[in-house]
Design a protein around this motif. Sequence first.
Motif, mmCIF file in Angstrom:
data_model
loop_
_atom_site.group_PDB
_atom_site.id
_atom_site.type_symbol
_atom_site.label_atom_id
_atom_site.label_comp_id
_atom_site.label_asym_id
_atom_site.label_seq_id
_atom_site.Cartn_x
_atom_site.Cartn_y
_atom_site.Cartn_z
ATOM 1 N N ILE A 111 0.837 -1.206 0.000
ATOM 2 C CA ILE A 111 0.000 0.000 0.000
ATOM 3 C C ILE A 111 0.868 1.251 0.000
ATOM 4 O O ILE A 111 0.624 2.195 -0.751
ATOM 5 N N VAL A 112 1.929 1.247 0.833
ATOM 6 C CA VAL A 112 2.791 2.429 0.918
ATOM 7 C C VAL A 112 3.521 2.662 -0.407
ATOM 8 O O VAL A 112 3.506 3.773 -0.951
ATOM 9 N N TYR A 140 1.894 6.184 -7.165
ATOM 10 C CA TYR A 140 0.738 6.906 -7.702
ATOM 11 C C TYR A 140 1.024 8.402 -7.669
ATOM 12 O O TYR A 140 0.721 9.139 -8.623
ATOM 13 N N LEU A 141 1.669 8.850 -6.597
ATOM 14 C CA LEU A 141 2.038 10.246 -6.425
ATOM 15 C C LEU A 141 3.115 10.657 -7.425
ATOM 16 O O LEU A 141 3.059 11.727 -8.034
ATOM 17 N N LYS A 151 -4.907 0.530 -8.842
ATOM 18 C CA LYS A 151 -4.038 0.099 -9.933
ATOM 19 C C LYS A 151 -2.560 0.194 -9.517
ATOM 20 O O LYS A 151 -1.756 -0.673 -9.858
ATOM 21 N N PRO A 193 7.336 1.859 -14.210
ATOM 22 C CA PRO A 193 7.678 3.270 -13.983
ATOM 23 C C PRO A 193 8.385 3.886 -15.188
ATOM 24 O O PRO A 193 9.232 3.243 -15.805
ATOM 25 N N SER A 223 1.010 3.776 -3.161
ATOM 26 C CA SER A 223 0.585 5.169 -3.019
ATOM 27 C C SER A 223 1.702 6.118 -3.452
ATOM 28 O O SER A 223 1.462 7.119 -4.136
ATOM 29 N N ILE A 278 -1.469 -0.094 -6.517
ATOM 30 C CA ILE A 278 -1.213 -1.168 -5.555
ATOM 31 C C ILE A 278 -1.091 -2.502 -6.283
ATOM 32 O O ILE A 278 -0.261 -3.337 -5.920
ATOM 33 N N SER A 323 -4.882 4.958 -10.798
ATOM 34 C CA SER A 323 -5.624 5.094 -9.547
ATOM 35 C C SER A 323 -4.854 4.379 -8.441
ATOM 36 O O SER A 323 -3.895 3.649 -8.730
ATOM 37 N N LEU A 324 -5.276 4.594 -7.189
ATOM 38 C CA LEU A 324 -4.597 3.899 -6.094
ATOM 39 C C LEU A 324 -4.676 2.374 -6.243
ATOM 40 O O LEU A 324 -3.645 1.705 -6.129
#
Lengths: 273, 273, 273, 273
Positions: free
Chosen positions: D163-164, D170-171, D184, D203, D167, D186, D181-182
């Motif tokens: 999760i970390v 995502y940022l 996706k 990435p 997120s 994750i 989206s979050l």
Amino acid sequence: MSQKPSLKHKMHEVIFGTEKGPGRNFDIAVIIIILASVFALFLDSVAAINAKYGHLLFTAELAFTFLFTVEYLARIYCVPNRKKYIFSFYGLVDLIAILPTYLSIFIPGAQHLLVVRIFRVLRIFRIFKLLHYMIEAHVLLRSLESSRHKISVFLVAVVTLVIVFGSLMYLIEGPGNGFSSLPKSIYWAVVTVTTVGYGDIAPQTAMGQAVAAMAMITSYAIIAIPTGILSAELIRESQRQISQQQCNSCKKLGHDKNANYCKYCGAQLPVTE
Amino acid sequence: MSQKPSLKHKMHEVIFGTEKGPGRNFDIAVIIIILASVFALFLDSVAAINAKYGHLLFTAELAFTFLFTVEYLARIYCVPNRKKYIFSFYGLVDLIAILPTYLSIFIPGAQHLLVVRIFRVLRIFRIFKLLHYMIEAHVLLRSLESSRHKISVFLVAVVTLVIVFGSLMYLIEGPGNGFSSLPKSIYWAVVTVTTVGYGDIAPQTAMGQAVAAMAMITSYAIIAIPTGILSAELIRESQRQISQQQCNSCKKLGHDKNANYCKYCGAQLPVTE
Amino acid sequence: MSQKPSLKHKMHEVIFGTEKGPGRNFDIAVIIIILASVFALFLDSVAAINAKYGHLLFTAELAFTFLFTVEYLARIYCVPNRKKYIFSFYGLVDLIAILPTYLSIFIPGAQHLLVVRIFRVLRIFRIFKLLHYMIEAHVLLRSLESSRHKISVFLVAVVTLVIVFGSLMYLIEGPGNGFSSLPKSIYWAVVTVTTVGYGDIAPQTAMGQAVAAMAMITSYAIIAIPTGILSAELIRESQRQISQQQCNSCKKLGHDKNANYCKYCGAQLPVTE
Amino acid sequence: MSQKPSLKHKMHEVIFGTEKGPGRNFDIAVIIIILASVFALFLDSVAAINAKYGHLLFTAELAFTFLFTVEYLARIYCVPNRKKYIFSFYGLVDLIAILPTYLSIFIPGAQHLLVVRIFRVLRIFRIFKLLHYMIEAHVLLRSLESSRHKISVFLVAVVTLVIVFGSLMYLIEGPGNGFSSLPKSIYWAVVTVTTVGYGDIAPQTAMGQAVAAMAMITSYAIIAIPTGILSAELIRESQRQISQQQCNSCKKLGHDKNANYCKYCGAQLPVTE
């Protein structure tokens, strides 16, 4: 003597306790609310859902934040040492769980800042607080702790390997085949050595594929290292079976189950069943 | 007797020492400079950064090389056996760390040769010298050393497997599906068996996918082999670490390294270094 | 008594021996020729190299086959039990190493058959014969052998998991997203669970990605199983340290190092240093 | 006394027995039919095969269902406690193996429902019933069972990490680079941390690649955790297997399971079942 416990004391028992009924139920309720609030954040980040239910989710977020705020204030109220709690790791995590929402209410426009919204996800760390009390987590952490030096040696070796292979491939493949710079080549080497293998950058030349194949086979022995370290540590931990008895003389802990005398001061240890 | 140590001796202590204050600080300073210089090489390889800050980074490179040269000369000056140091692995690594920059200064055009620039990255190996002194690294290396034979048996098995599966897929899929030659098919087999899985070459036919699935499941047992070997070796190593000292009173063995008193009879244990 | 050994006996010593000088050198020479011949097959399969050096490589292949034939005939000549050797696994591998080339000479057109050419690669198995003599290989094989049942339980579990996850994804994603049939979906599941992850087929829907994420995290525990099995087995193997002594009474082997009496018949074991 | 066993009793022995001749043969026959019927489902799901042999495969499916129905009814007939069997896990699996086909016969159109057809694949679980009797499966399950708590701590850690990292990416990367989206992001984090690495989302920015590289190296230590846990557990399990019997003569423990005589003093060991 049989004085009734104060409200503050009772609250402390419920909020910070983990073993007994009400403390345990409180913990479970908090975990469910944390998971629900994180799930709401997930949904809110999906464009289609946000467009439709964005308002509803924002209301839910306000409700969650209200609950977390009440909990946070209650913790501050009933904790013996307030300063220590507020500046502890978990005190800060509790604060971070509510701060972004207040920022987005009081500072106009802040709600639309992605950073502010993402920050809320960090409340997932609050679940670790519960983990903290589990014995199993202690065993795992102690094993990781005692193999800390070995793992850092391993990481230095991995980083060096990744730099050497990345540089070599940068030389062999070159910018034409996606290896456009040293950092990018090293990113490729990390993706390869950890066996993730996205395939966004892949060797194209025969020479590059040969070197890549070597890097992959090398990475095999490397994966074996941390697993071997941790296995050995966990086995040692499980065989050690350290008794919880304390020496009456020097007050030290950490005696083996089969010990009759304290290994530090030589005094006889209390007899255990 | 209480003769003052010579400058040469003092320098040797600072440069080659690792335990005490000045020797330790010197080591840390060298590591920081090495990492900074490697980081500068990374930045320089990015086209956009090179275009803008290329001159600055070249100046930094000159400064780093100057520092490394001073260090290299100081090491040669204060080492007892110069010839041995110069031709040792680390002596050569120290030389390689500075040579490419001198080449690029004195030979016109050499600076633009990629090989010359990449060679500088090898200075990362200088960090291993420090690792060399760590006990943990010794344990890991000794474990790798003593499982050397088992690991080579494993590698022969992997190479054979990869050749057989690669040849089979070359036969089944053929050049039309990316398996254009035996070496390329074997490259695919390495990518698959090590579970990297780029996806640049992937089986297209039903038959090929079935064989590939078999290769993947086989690779499972194979990953288990080096991990199992190293785990067993590290556990044996860690069990060996239990002190060999014997209690003078009850003659029993099996005391922890940090024990002062016998845990069975309470007698003082003989002091070990 | 001091009779001179016959030529046949001497040959047998050189060809089948592995410990002593000439036997060892013979083995190394054979391995080098095998590797060279396999490498020639690799090169020959690359279209560009075949076009240029095809004739040269065919001549090399003839030379290699001649050497292997001489070796094969010599083995048949000096082996005590000819029939047993010819129909043994390694006898057949030795034959397969030379047969395809003779086929391609005597049957017109056979040289161009891919199968015939690929079959030659199987001569790589001849290297296993040498492995056969290594003690380390025996330890690894014995560990694999004794964990045979556990590994087959593991394989049944993996196959079931892969079928269930594959079917689920076929239902969720459907032919539109690449999951065009059950076998293909199961191929995807194998690629995913073994963490190869080509990416040729990947879930597109949110639901599919959630199920895929679950499959991946499940596969974690699964990778741990064979490694754990083999680690436990190798550790047991290394701790067992079975002595090589034989009971004088019942002739059985497999006694522990610390045994004084035969565990099968109770007779005193011969004393070892 | 020497009363002849009833038909019901004999049937029970054949159908539920696993050790003796007829019971074992019956089990093997059932496994073969299960595998054949699942294989037929696989073939039927391939569009090309379904178009050609769909009718044939449907007939086969009817035959398989008939056999499974007969077996199911026979089990109900001869089982002592019918209710318990019908509502047991394996009773339900036996029912699920036949139900979809009857649905597709009696409800018009149901045959074309994908869900109904996929449900049939669940009959593969019937094979687990056989696994149930294997000792090796028990050892593995007991090890998984006793490391249950440690593995759940590990899973909480993995989920938090995922999760970390999700997120964060995502940022950093944002919807423009596939991290739309979050959930996706994750999903990407799960694909990366488990080293599957499809490459469907990867990435693109330098910053994102650096964070991804960190996530990959972190995932290394994480893969080591479940393997270490299970290795330690299996070793403990295997050490427990050393017989607990004591020599009547010298009172020593630690004899192998297959020992008849004490390895220390040669006295006969007490007989164990």
